[in-house]
Design a protein around this motif. Structure first.
Motif, short mmCIF file in Angstrom:
data_model
loop_
_atom_site.label_atom_id
_atom_site.label_comp_id
_atom_site.label_asym_id
_atom_site.label_seq_id
_atom_site.Cartn_x
_atom_site.Cartn_y
_atom_site.Cartn_z
N ARG A 195 11.12 4.85 72.25
CA ARG A 195 10.64 4.93 70.87
C ARG A 195 9.44 5.88 70.77
O ARG A 195 9.33 6.65 69.81
CB ARG A 195 10.23 3.53 70.38
CG ARG A 195 11.40 2.60 70.13
CD ARG A 195 10.97 1.38 69.31
NE ARG A 195 9.95 0.58 70.01
CZ ARG A 195 10.24 -0.41 70.85
NH1 ARG A 195 11.51 -0.74 71.10
NH2 ARG A 195 9.27 -1.10 71.42
N LEU A 196 8.58 5.85 71.79
CA LEU A 196 7.43 6.75 71.78
C LEU A 196 7.87 8.21 71.85
O LEU A 196 7.39 9.05 71.08
CB LEU A 196 6.52 6.42 72.96
CG LEU A 196 5.31 7.36 73.16
CD1 LEU A 196 4.40 7.33 71.94
CD2 LEU A 196 4.54 6.98 74.42
N GLU A 198 10.69 9.52 70.94
CA GLU A 198 11.33 9.90 69.68
C GLU A 198 10.29 10.21 68.61
O GLU A 198 10.42 11.20 67.87
CB GLU A 198 12.24 8.75 69.22
CG GLU A 198 13.01 9.08 67.94
CD GLU A 198 13.93 7.94 67.52
OE1 GLU A 198 14.58 8.07 66.46
OE2 GLU A 198 14.00 6.92 68.25
N SER A 199 9.24 9.40 68.54
CA SER A 199 8.22 9.63 67.50
C SER A 199 7.43 10.90 67.76
O SER A 199 7.03 11.60 66.81
CB SER A 199 7.27 8.43 67.44
OG SER A 199 6.48 8.33 68.62
N CYS A 202 9.53 14.17 66.93
CA CYS A 202 9.68 14.40 65.49
C CYS A 202 8.55 15.24 64.90
O CYS A 202 8.69 15.79 63.79
CB CYS A 202 9.74 13.06 64.75
SG CYS A 202 11.31 12.19 64.99
N ARG A 203 7.45 15.39 65.63
CA ARG A 203 6.32 16.15 65.10
C ARG A 203 6.28 17.58 65.67
O ARG A 203 5.28 18.27 65.53
CB ARG A 203 5.01 15.42 65.43
CG ARG A 203 4.94 14.02 64.85
CD ARG A 203 3.60 13.36 65.18
NE ARG A 203 2.48 14.05 64.55
CZ ARG A 203 1.21 13.76 64.81
NH1 ARG A 203 0.90 12.81 65.68
NH2 ARG A 203 0.23 14.42 64.20
#
Length: 397
Positions: A195-196, A198-199, A202-203
């Protein structure tokens, strides 16, 4: 002011090895070719090489002292003292601790980067090597930008590198062994790590502008910059346009050649030379050196490597020892903007190592002088008060 003499050794002066003496006064080399006087303390360097101390621009072996096993932490001050001893005993008198500040928690987290910087600043006076802070910024670590700009402006960063391991991180998610090492380093569960990542990915669209702002801040603070793992001439050219004049570990010859033609400093890992190739399967550093496409060797992850690499290059006939030694002394000093070290000359900082080169591929460090202080000695009988050793000023083959 204390005085110290080095007598009877074979000293590297420019591109020649000359049998001569050195006189040290305080923190500097006072004279080359000087006779001793007043019965001051001397070191009998007979049968030894006398060489400039090693300047290591990129070493992160200290991480193993901090976390020798995944999840096993030791205090930073203990790790830095142990790393200092290792560096000095391998001839490194100027060490840049390459500290990665990533978007990850754990070993390469913001908290660890802050603690390391504070520890290095506080402990410098008690460490034998001149210990400096090389900040390796993961470019996707966008939340760190403002704090890093503050550090640069305050003069707390000695070298600043741009790193982007995001593609390799994503690719490693499908490789169980690599994935396991990454996850263990962060202390997260597999699901939380996914999850980390992926986040953070995204930036990605915000990364180029952040690089530009950080490079501008580093230029304003007169901090030398490196780009890590440049993949193409275009990538090197983009960083060069931002004022990043050091190419660290370019991944192919084409990129290294672009850097060389532009006059950039080019850093490769000394372990690559010692082992005969890169552990990642990328460019062979000895080939790059033979082609004039490497100007600096760094310890990377293994403090003994620069010393061993220089002697291996000479033994293998890649370059003479004098040229090999420049890769780990005068060239990295120039790359870092340190005009006071890297050569044996009057007025230079007295960073000097004495080497027993009886076994060509296994050089042995006998003594280390850092800023005029004798900080490492394995043969106490070499200390003398007044020497009668005859001195010559002839080239030693």
């Amino acid at each position: 002011m204390t005085e110290l003499f080095i007598e009877g050794g074979r000293a590297l002066l420019g591109n020649e090895i000359v049998e001569t003496g050195l006189r040290i006064a305080g923190r500097e080399i006072a004279a080359v070719g000087a006779d001793d006087s007043h019965g001051a303390t001397g070191i009998n360097a007979s049968r030894l090489l006398v060489l400039p101390g090693i300047v290591d621009l990129h070493g992160d072996a200290f991480e193993r002292q901090m976390m020798p096993r995944p999840g096993v932490d030791f205090p930073i001050d203990v790790a830095l003292v142990d790393s200092d001893r290792q560096a000095v005993s391998n001839g490194i008198t100027t060490v840049y601790h390459a500290t990665t500040w990533s978007w990850e928690p754990g070993l390469r987290s913001a908290d660890n980067a802050r603690k390391l910087l504070e520890a290095i600043e506080q402990m410098r006076p008690q460490l034998a090597a001149d210990t400096r802070f090389h900040l390796r910024h993961e470019t996707y670590n966008l939340d760190a930008e403002s704090e890093i700009i503050d550090w640069l402006g305050q003069g707390r960063v000695d070298l600043f590198a741009f790193n982007d391991h995001m593609d390799s991180t994503v690719a490693s998610l499908a490789k169980p062994q690599k994935r396991s090492r990454m996850v263990e380093r962060t202390g997260l569960s597999n699901e939380a790590f996914d999850r980390l990542v992926e986040s953070v990915v995204c930036r990605g669209h915000d990364v180029p502008a952040s690089i530009a702002r950080l490079a501008q801040a580093a230029c304003a603070a007169d901090v030398r910059m490196l780009s890590h793992d440049d993949e193409s001439p275009a990538m090197r050219q983009t960083f060069r346009a931002r004022g990043v004049a050091i190419a660290e570990f370019p991944v192919n010859e084409e990129t290294a050649r672009d850097a060389a033609e532009a006059g950039d400093f080019i850093v490769f890992g000394a372990p690559n030379v010692v082992r005969g190739g890169s552990h990642t399967g990328w460019t062979r550093a000895s080939d790059m050196i033979a082609k004039g496409l490497c100007s600096v060797l760094a310890s990377d992850y293994y403090y003994p490597a620069p010393l061993l690499a220089a002697f291996r290059l000479a033994a293998d006939g890649v370059v003479p020892l004098a040229a090999a030694w420049q890769l780990i002394s005068s060239a990295p000093a120039r790359a870092a903007g340190l005009a006071d070290r890297g050569t044996l000359a009057a007025g230079q900082r007295a960073d000097i190592i004495l080497i027993d080169d009886t076994v060509p591929l296994r050089p042995r460090v006998v003594a280390v002088i850092a800023a005029g202080r004798l900080v490492h000695l394995t043969e106490a009988n070499r200390l003398v008060r007044s020497s009668a050793i005859p001195r010559k000023a002839v080239a030693a083959a």
